[in-house]
Design a protein around this motif. Structure first.
Motif, PDB file in Angstrom:
ATOM      1  N   ASP A  17       0.834  -1.209   0.000  1.00 25.32           N
ATOM      2  CA  ASP A  17       0.000   0.000   0.000  1.00 25.32           C
ATOM      3  C   ASP A  17       0.865   1.253   0.000  1.00 25.32           C
ATOM      4  O   ASP A  17       0.547   2.240  -0.673  1.00 25.32           O
ATOM      5  CB  ASP A  17      -0.916   0.012   1.232  1.00 25.32           C
ATOM      6  CG  ASP A  17      -2.068  -0.961   1.112  1.00 25.32           C
ATOM      7  OD1 ASP A  17      -2.339  -1.442  -0.005  1.00 25.32           O
ATOM      8  OD2 ASP A  17      -2.712  -1.240   2.150  1.00 25.32           O
ATOM      9  N   GLU A  18       1.956   1.207   0.741  1.00 27.83           N
ATOM     10  CA  GLU A  18       2.823   2.381   0.840  1.00 27.83           C
ATOM     11  C   GLU A  18       3.446   2.721  -0.506  1.00 27.83           C
ATOM     12  O   GLU A  18       3.489   3.893  -0.907  1.00 27.83           O
ATOM     13  CB  GLU A  18       3.924   2.129   1.877  1.00 27.83           C
ATOM     14  CG  GLU A  18       4.870   3.309   2.070  1.00 27.83           C
ATOM     15  CD  GLU A  18       5.951   3.040   3.096  1.00 27.83           C
ATOM     16  OE1 GLU A  18       6.801   3.934   3.294  1.00 27.83           O
ATOM     17  OE2 GLU A  18       5.950   1.951   3.690  1.00 27.83           O
ATOM     18  N   VAL A  19       3.907   1.711  -1.225  1.00 30.02           N
ATOM     19  CA  VAL A  19       4.545   1.953  -2.520  1.00 30.02           C
ATOM     20  C   VAL A  19       3.506   2.433  -3.537  1.00 30.02           C
ATOM     21  O   VAL A  19       3.760   3.372  -4.309  1.00 30.02           O
ATOM     22  CB  VAL A  19       5.267   0.692  -3.016  1.00 30.02           C
ATOM     23  CG1 VAL A  19       5.790   0.894  -4.439  1.00 30.02           C
ATOM     24  CG2 VAL A  19       6.415   0.320  -2.090  1.00 30.02           C
ATOM     25  N   VAL A  20       2.330   1.807  -3.549  1.00 29.19           N
ATOM     26  CA  VAL A  20       1.288   2.216  -4.482  1.00 29.19           C
ATOM     27  C   VAL A  20       0.859   3.656  -4.209  1.00 29.19           C
ATOM     28  O   VAL A  20       0.671   4.458  -5.130  1.00 29.19           O
ATOM     29  CB  VAL A  20       0.079   1.257  -4.411  1.00 29.19           C
ATOM     30  CG1 VAL A  20      -1.097   1.798  -5.225  1.00 29.19           C
ATOM     31  CG2 VAL A  20       0.475  -0.128  -4.907  1.00 29.19           C
ATOM     32  N   THR A  21       0.738   3.999  -2.926  1.00 33.69           N
ATOM     33  CA  THR A  21       0.413   5.376  -2.559  1.00 33.69           C
ATOM     34  C   THR A  21       1.446   6.348  -3.097  1.00 33.69           C
ATOM     35  O   THR A  21       1.111   7.442  -3.585  1.00 33.69           O
ATOM     36  CB  THR A  21       0.303   5.512  -1.028  1.00 33.69           C
ATOM     37  OG1 THR A  21      -0.835   4.767  -0.581  1.00 33.69           O
ATOM     38  CG2 THR A  21       0.152   6.966  -0.603  1.00 33.69           C
ATOM     39  N   GLN A  22       2.703   5.966  -3.046  1.00 38.05           N
ATOM     40  CA  GLN A  22       3.760   6.834  -3.569  1.00 38.05           C
ATOM     41  C   GLN A  22       3.604   7.039  -5.076  1.00 38.05           C
ATOM     42  O   GLN A  22       3.832   8.152  -5.584  1.00 38.05           O
ATOM     43  CB  GLN A  22       5.131   6.230  -3.255  1.00 38.05           C
ATOM     44  CG  GLN A  22       5.493   6.264  -1.768  1.00 38.05           C
ATOM     45  CD  GLN A  22       6.766   5.488  -1.458  1.00 38.05           C
ATOM     46  OE1 GLN A  22       7.372   4.873  -2.346  1.00 38.05           O
ATOM     47  NE2 GLN A  22       7.177   5.509  -0.207  1.00 38.05           N
ATOM     48  N   VAL A  23       3.207   5.995  -5.788  1.00 36.03           N
ATOM     49  CA  VAL A  23       2.972   6.125  -7.234  1.00 36.03           C
ATOM     50  C   VAL A  23       1.812   7.088  -7.481  1.00 36.03           C
ATOM     51  O   VAL A  23       1.916   8.012  -8.309  1.00 36.03           O
ATOM     52  CB  VAL A  23       2.689   4.756  -7.880  1.00 36.03           C
ATOM     53  CG1 VAL A  23       2.328   4.926  -9.355  1.00 36.03           C
ATOM     54  CG2 VAL A  23       3.889   3.823  -7.727  1.00 36.03           C
ATOM     55  N   TYR A  24       0.715   6.887  -6.777  1.00 40.18           N
ATOM     56  CA  TYR A  24      -0.429   7.798  -6.925  1.00 40.18           C
ATOM     57  C   TYR A  24      -0.016   9.238  -6.629  1.00 40.18           C
ATOM     58  O   TYR A  24      -0.401  10.168  -7.346  1.00 40.18           O
ATOM     59  CB  TYR A  24      -1.551   7.402  -5.970  1.00 40.18           C
ATOM     60  CG  TYR A  24      -2.235   6.086  -6.256  1.00 40.18           C
ATOM     61  CD1 TYR A  24      -2.107   5.430  -7.474  1.00 40.18           C
ATOM     62  CD2 TYR A  24      -3.031   5.481  -5.284  1.00 40.18           C
ATOM     63  CE1 TYR A  24      -2.730   4.222  -7.719  1.00 40.18           C
ATOM     64  CE2 TYR A  24      -3.675   4.273  -5.525  1.00 40.18           C
ATOM     65  CZ  TYR A  24      -3.519   3.644  -6.728  1.00 40.18           C
ATOM     66  OH  TYR A  24      -4.151   2.451  -6.966  1.00 40.18           O
TER      67      TYR A  24
END
Length: 382
Positions: free
Chosen positions: A208-215
């Motif tokens: 979730d943390e990495v995906v949030t960074q992409v968003y």
């Protein structure tokens, strides 16, 4: 009379879109709710055949039918281009089933379009290891839109496409109440280079943390565009007469009446609006130019829908940066994505009343952006 579940009404509104990249802004749906999903069979083929405006209208019809079935009560929904997702409490299950069944038979009768519709219990979504979490994004003082996270809406859609939870069409001749559904605005040409449609979804097991960074990176790049990439001009979309969508709107609103009469009514109303916008004349307290500005303010050009969806008026440099971020994140196994480019954006609207500010407006790429981007995400050539 059954008391409505206050869950959605009590959700706080988020006013900054960049806060919606964070998973903690989303609240799980109550256990006894249902998720409704719909999509158009072979929407990619219909878009390629030039029927992208019809695809959008039919996709938005589900939301219009639900709004009218629930008599204006607030419920979470999201427009997906060729379909929609929404959620309802148990007391609205029967109304949702009826509305979905009626839209499916209407789409076939009016346009020859096959539509899948389904209603899925949230308990089943969670039993499958997914979730449905929702937030409310306040786009203007008059309108907010639901945002979804947790993977549950996508899971429900996949189950529907596999034949599960299907709602059969209503009896032949059944009509959904599509009062307020319209598409009278002209296409909105790109001002900065291209209209870029973006779909981003996390892959299974992604952090979730990495995906949030992409968003975060995509949203930050979009915010650097003129008006944050909003495809509608500040004064609102343009109008022409006769409007391109007159025939479509007539199909949506004629009910059991004459299609010709409905089309004449649409044309007359569109002419009056066109004249008022051009002249600035106010009629009976209605300010057409202010209304056009509010149309732009109320539009949903960016959303969270078990991922990130955006329709941006984008310059070439920003497009290159966005696609580089997405390509790198996909190569690292964090996300999947699809993009599509076109010269214009288009708008489909639901307008309960022109005298209030609660009208909602769905934006998509003018050549079928979300549908084409989804096909490219799945690896199909278009």
């Amino acid at each position: 009379m059954t008391q409505r579940d206050p869950f959605y009404d009590q959700l706080s509104r988020v006013r900054e879109f960049d806060q919606l990249t964070q998973t903690d802004r989303f609240i799980p749906l109550p256990e006894d709710w249902f998720v409704g999903v719909s999509d158009i069979v072979n929407s990619t083929g219909l878009v390629q055949a030039g029927q992208y405006k019809t695809v959008n209208m039919v996709g938005a019809a589900v939301i219009s039918a639900m709004m009218n079935a629930l008599k204006g009560a607030a419920f979470p929904f999201v427009f997906g281009g060729d379909g929609a997702g929404f959620a309802v409490p148990p007391q609205d299950e029967a109304a949702a089933r009826e509305a979905l069944a009626r839209v499916a038979v209407w789409a076939q009768a009016e346009f020859g379009i096959e539509m899948r519709v389904a209603l899925v219990p949230v308990t089943d979504v969670r039993a499958a290891g997914q979730d449905v979490r929702v937030a409310r994004f306040q786009v203007s003082d008059g309108v907010d839109y639901a945002m979804f996270d947790g993977g549950g809406v996508n899971w429900a859609e996949a189950q529907m496409k596999a034949g599960a939870y299907a709602i059969p069409p209503a009896a032949q001749g059944s009509q959904p109440d599509l009062t307020g559904l319209s598409c009278r605005w002209s296409p909105m040409p790109a001002r900065n280079g291209t209209i870029l449609s973006i779909l981003v979804s996390p892959v299974a097991g992604a952090s979730d943390e990495v995906v949030t960074q992409v968003y975060d990176r995509i949203v930050t790049l979009a915010q650097g565009l003129e008006r944050g990439g909003h495809p509608a001009p500040a004064k609102g979309p343009g109008t022409a007469w006769p409007p391109e969508g007159a025939a479509l709107e007539a199909h949506a609103t004629h009910g059991s009446g004459s299609l010709g009469s409905a089309r004449r009514k649409v044309l007359f109303e569109a002419f009056v609006a066109w004249l008022l916008i051009r002249t600035g004349i106010k009629l009976g307290g209605f300010d057409a130019r202010r209304y056009a500005r509010m149309v732009g303010e109320n539009a949903d050009f960016r959303k969270r829908d078990d991922g990130l969806k955006m329709t941006l008026d984008c310059d070439p440099a920003t497009q290159t940066q966005i696609e580089a971020v997405l390509s790198a994140a996909k190569a690292q196994g964090h996300i999947d994505y699809g993009t599509a480019t076109q010269d214009t954006a288009m708008m489909t609207c639901i307008v309960p009343s022109i005298m209030t500010d609660d009208h909602v407006h769905f934006i998509d790429g003018g050549a079928g952006g979300y549908t084409l981007a989804a096909a490219r995400m799945k690896g199909r050539s278009v």
